[in-house]
Design an enzyme around this catalytic site. Sequence first.
Site, PDB file in Angstrom:
ATOM      1  N   PRO A  84      13.353  71.031  10.725  1.00 51.58           N
ATOM      2  CA  PRO A  84      12.669  71.585   9.552  1.00 51.58           C
ATOM      3  C   PRO A  84      12.552  73.110   9.631  1.00 51.58           C
ATOM      4  O   PRO A  84      12.286  73.660  10.700  1.00 51.58           O
ATOM      5  CB  PRO A  84      11.276  70.952   9.625  1.00 51.58           C
ATOM      6  CG  PRO A  84      11.068  70.678  11.078  1.00 51.58           C
ATOM      7  CD  PRO A  84      12.434  70.384  11.656  1.00 51.58           C
ATOM      8  N   ARG A 128      15.662  84.169  -4.334  1.00 53.89           N
ATOM      9  CA  ARG A 128      15.803  82.740  -4.645  1.00 53.89           C
ATOM     10  C   ARG A 128      15.781  82.418  -6.141  1.00 53.89           C
ATOM     11  O   ARG A 128      16.533  81.545  -6.586  1.00 53.89           O
ATOM     12  CB  ARG A 128      14.761  81.906  -3.884  1.00 53.89           C
ATOM     13  CG  ARG A 128      15.021  81.903  -2.371  1.00 53.89           C
ATOM     14  CD  ARG A 128      14.158  80.890  -1.622  1.00 53.89           C
ATOM     15  NE  ARG A 128      14.507  79.527  -1.965  1.00 53.89           N
ATOM     16  CZ  ARG A 128      13.807  78.742  -2.753  1.00 53.89           C
ATOM     17  NH1 ARG A 128      12.665  79.159  -3.269  1.00 53.89           N
ATOM     18  NH2 ARG A 128      14.220  77.534  -3.030  1.00 53.89           N
ATOM     19  N   TYR A 161      19.052  80.468  -6.980  1.00 53.62           N
ATOM     20  CA  TYR A 161      18.883  79.023  -7.138  1.00 53.62           C
ATOM     21  C   TYR A 161      18.065  78.643  -8.368  1.00 53.62           C
ATOM     22  O   TYR A 161      17.654  77.488  -8.473  1.00 53.62           O
ATOM     23  CB  TYR A 161      18.159  78.425  -5.917  1.00 53.62           C
ATOM     24  CG  TYR A 161      18.725  78.823  -4.576  1.00 53.62           C
ATOM     25  CD1 TYR A 161      20.026  78.463  -4.210  1.00 53.62           C
ATOM     26  CD2 TYR A 161      17.955  79.528  -3.660  1.00 53.62           C
ATOM     27  CE1 TYR A 161      20.526  78.806  -2.969  1.00 53.62           C
ATOM     28  CE2 TYR A 161      18.460  79.879  -2.416  1.00 53.62           C
ATOM     29  CZ  TYR A 161      19.750  79.519  -2.080  1.00 53.62           C
ATOM     30  OH  TYR A 161      20.241  79.867  -0.849  1.00 53.62           O
ATOM     31  N   CYS A 220      17.724  97.241 -11.094  1.00 50.44           N
ATOM     32  CA  CYS A 220      18.540  97.499 -12.279  1.00 50.44           C
ATOM     33  C   CYS A 220      19.353  96.257 -12.606  1.00 50.44           C
ATOM     34  O   CYS A 220      20.586  96.241 -12.442  1.00 50.44           O
ATOM     35  CB  CYS A 220      19.461  98.670 -12.032  1.00 50.44           C
ATOM     36  SG  CYS A 220      18.529 100.135 -11.655  1.00 50.44           S
ATOM     37  N   GLU A 221      18.665  95.220 -13.028  1.00 53.74           N
ATOM     38  CA  GLU A 221      19.318  93.930 -13.203  1.00 53.74           C
ATOM     39  C   GLU A 221      18.374  93.119 -14.082  1.00 53.74           C
ATOM     40  O   GLU A 221      17.223  92.915 -13.718  1.00 53.74           O
ATOM     41  CB  GLU A 221      19.440  93.277 -11.827  1.00 53.74           C
ATOM     42  CG  GLU A 221      20.252  92.036 -11.742  1.00 53.74           C
ATOM     43  CD  GLU A 221      21.705  92.341 -11.409  1.00 53.74           C
ATOM     44  OE1 GLU A 221      22.556  91.676 -11.986  1.00 53.74           O
ATOM     45  OE2 GLU A 221      21.959  93.225 -10.591  1.00 53.74           O
ATOM     46  N   TYR A 266      13.232  81.722   3.500  1.00 53.36           N
ATOM     47  CA  TYR A 266      14.384  82.177   2.715  1.00 53.36           C
ATOM     48  C   TYR A 266      14.039  83.289   1.721  1.00 53.36           C
ATOM     49  O   TYR A 266      14.670  83.393   0.663  1.00 53.36           O
ATOM     50  CB  TYR A 266      15.042  80.991   1.990  1.00 53.36           C
ATOM     51  CG  TYR A 266      15.394  79.872   2.946  1.00 53.36           C
ATOM     52  CD1 TYR A 266      16.391  80.041   3.903  1.00 53.36           C
ATOM     53  CD2 TYR A 266      14.706  78.665   2.937  1.00 53.36           C
ATOM     54  CE1 TYR A 266      16.688  79.037   4.807  1.00 53.36           C
ATOM     55  CE2 TYR A 266      14.998  77.655   3.843  1.00 53.36           C
ATOM     56  CZ  TYR A 266      15.988  77.846   4.773  1.00 53.36           C
ATOM     57  OH  TYR A 266      16.292  76.860   5.670  1.00 53.36           O
TER      58      TYR A 266
HETATM   59  C1  LIG Z   1      19.190  75.169   6.629  1.00 50.16           C
HETATM   60  C2  LIG Z   1      19.293  74.128   7.652  1.00 50.16           C
HETATM   61  C3  LIG Z   1      18.148  73.489   8.123  1.00 50.16           C
HETATM   62  C4  LIG Z   1      16.767  73.784   7.589  1.00 50.16           C
HETATM   63  O1  LIG Z   1      16.612  73.448   6.255  1.00 50.16           O
HETATM   64  P1  LIG Z   1      15.154  73.485   5.589  1.00 50.16           P
HETATM   65  O2  LIG Z   1      15.399  73.143   4.182  1.00 50.16           O
HETATM   66  O3  LIG Z   1      14.628  74.880   5.752  1.00 50.16           O
HETATM   67  O4  LIG Z   1      14.315  72.505   6.318  1.00 50.16           O
HETATM   68  C5  LIG Z   1      18.294  72.561   9.123  1.00 50.16           C
HETATM   69  N1  LIG Z   1      19.520  72.256   9.644  1.00 50.16           N
HETATM   70  C6  LIG Z   1      20.641  72.858   9.203  1.00 50.16           C
HETATM   71  C7  LIG Z   1      21.934  72.488   9.797  1.00 50.16           C
HETATM   72  C8  LIG Z   1      20.571  73.798   8.198  1.00 50.16           C
HETATM   73  O5  LIG Z   1      21.694  74.369   7.758  1.00 50.16           O
END
Ligand SMILES: *Cc1c(COP(=O)(O)O)cnc(C)c1O
Length: 506
Positions: free
Chosen positions: A337, A400, A404, A431-432, A461
């Site tokens: 995680p 983000r 996303y 500037c966007e 992130y």
């Molecule tokens: C990004 C990633 C994670 C963590 O993802 P979360 O959404 O932040 O929990 C775990 N393992 C791998 C291989 C990843 O690329």
Amino acid sequence: MTDTSSQSVNAAVSPSPLAPDWLQLPSDLNALHEPLWAAGVARDDDGELTIDGVAVSELKRQYGTPLFVMSEMDFRSRARAFMDAFNEAFEDICGGVDVYYAGKSFLCTSVVRWVEEEGLRLDTASGGELAVAARAGIPGSEVALHGNNKSDGEIHRALDMELGRIVVDSMAELERVARIAAERGDTAKVMLRLTPGVHAHTHEFIATAHEDQKFGLSMAEDSTEQAGLSAAEEAVAAAAGYPSIELLGLHCHIGSQIFEPDGFALAAEKLLDFLAAMQAKYSIVLPELDLGGGYGIAYTPVDTPRPAAEIAQAMAAVVRSKCAELGISAPRISIEPGRAIVGSTTFTLYEVGTLKTVRVDAPGAGTPAGQGTTTATAGKNVTYPRRYVSVDGGMSDNPRPVLYDADYSAVLASRTSAAAPQLSRVVGKHCESGDIVVRDVYLPEDVAAGDLLAVPGTGAYCWALSSNYNYLARPGVVALRDGSARLIVRGETEEDLLNRDMGVSE
Ligand SMILES: *Cc1c(COP(=O)(O)O)cnc(C)c1O
């Protein structure tokens, strides 16, 4: 002016037609919706936002804005809670789990130290992240390295640090790791990353036989030249044969910001089926299975992720019954995680600058298809106000929303307000025109230049993805613990911004 105030009365009683369906008109604009905030965030008697008892105006005075404001205690307790929930669920299956904090979500030496002190391990995805791990002094045995295109240098570094695992992503990489380890007289501890064909989205998952993504070894039976042989199996067979490779087991990671356990459970079943088949066919033991990360958090009040314990128990139930069905002893389970540990520990503090209100047609208004523009009602369309609230950061400290379409929320942090709610869009200073921090949020109508806004859920992130677009200095990160604040990453200075510029030749 009278016109504006009559509209604000309307806004107070009914939601704006410009608001997305999910956005509720809050009954109290000053309230802090608990799942969005770190423990220790509250309002003081004057209504100002505080964290661990420290007022945001004090943080602004000391460190400036924008600023990432993080609770160290909240990070530690979320890390512990995750580990405890999974350990408890898997205790009688495989003696507990190993939790690798996904460093790519937010990494600095202090965080590595907290992770280690709380009994977690560390996932990295590059040589640079390994450098942070090494600087923090975490033993290599507690570190994993990911990546679909590791350089020879990164592989050497992993072996120098005697990493606990290198997660190998392809057949070509397996050969490279085996060769480099052999040349050094080392043994590389390897997990193979497989793509089980399970893609989890926030509210559903889809299962496909074929993978169309850059990561991992395909489990589809026609994924190699040889009939019936998957890329995953080809790699297992090869790995088992290299003297310089110690094959620990299998890995998968099915996505991110996942709320329901079904996708994790299905991936676990598929990997266990495969693991059992490989153990039988090649007379090997694969002692470890990593089920990746991706556990979701709340970014807005409508997000309702499941508690870690619920997900852990659902996954444990599947692992238990699948291993029983296959007649194998369960491999040691690990998870990775990132967001679920760090995401909600942090809010971003911004200062409000320019405000402007535009009037916008209601969605779906406008001229019906097939009609000319000169109808009798043209020019009499009802319009609604949207207020743009500009802050002193933006897509450089949180890309983000741009990357996303991610939703966030925000509150007025420097004070409370009894003013009516006004549908607002918090935007940055870049500037966007896509430079949006919070696309839709109700903020008090009297928000003004100089006010402070706080955007929760920015621990994962955001800093990690920050940039210097428009030569903005990247913000610092301050961590609160026991009522005192400590800068764990300082903000950039103008000197930093010019540091790599080689100058003009004379
Ligand atoms: C990004 C990633 C994670 C963590 O993802 P979360 O959404 O932040 O929990 C775990 N393992 C791998 C291989 C990843 O690329």
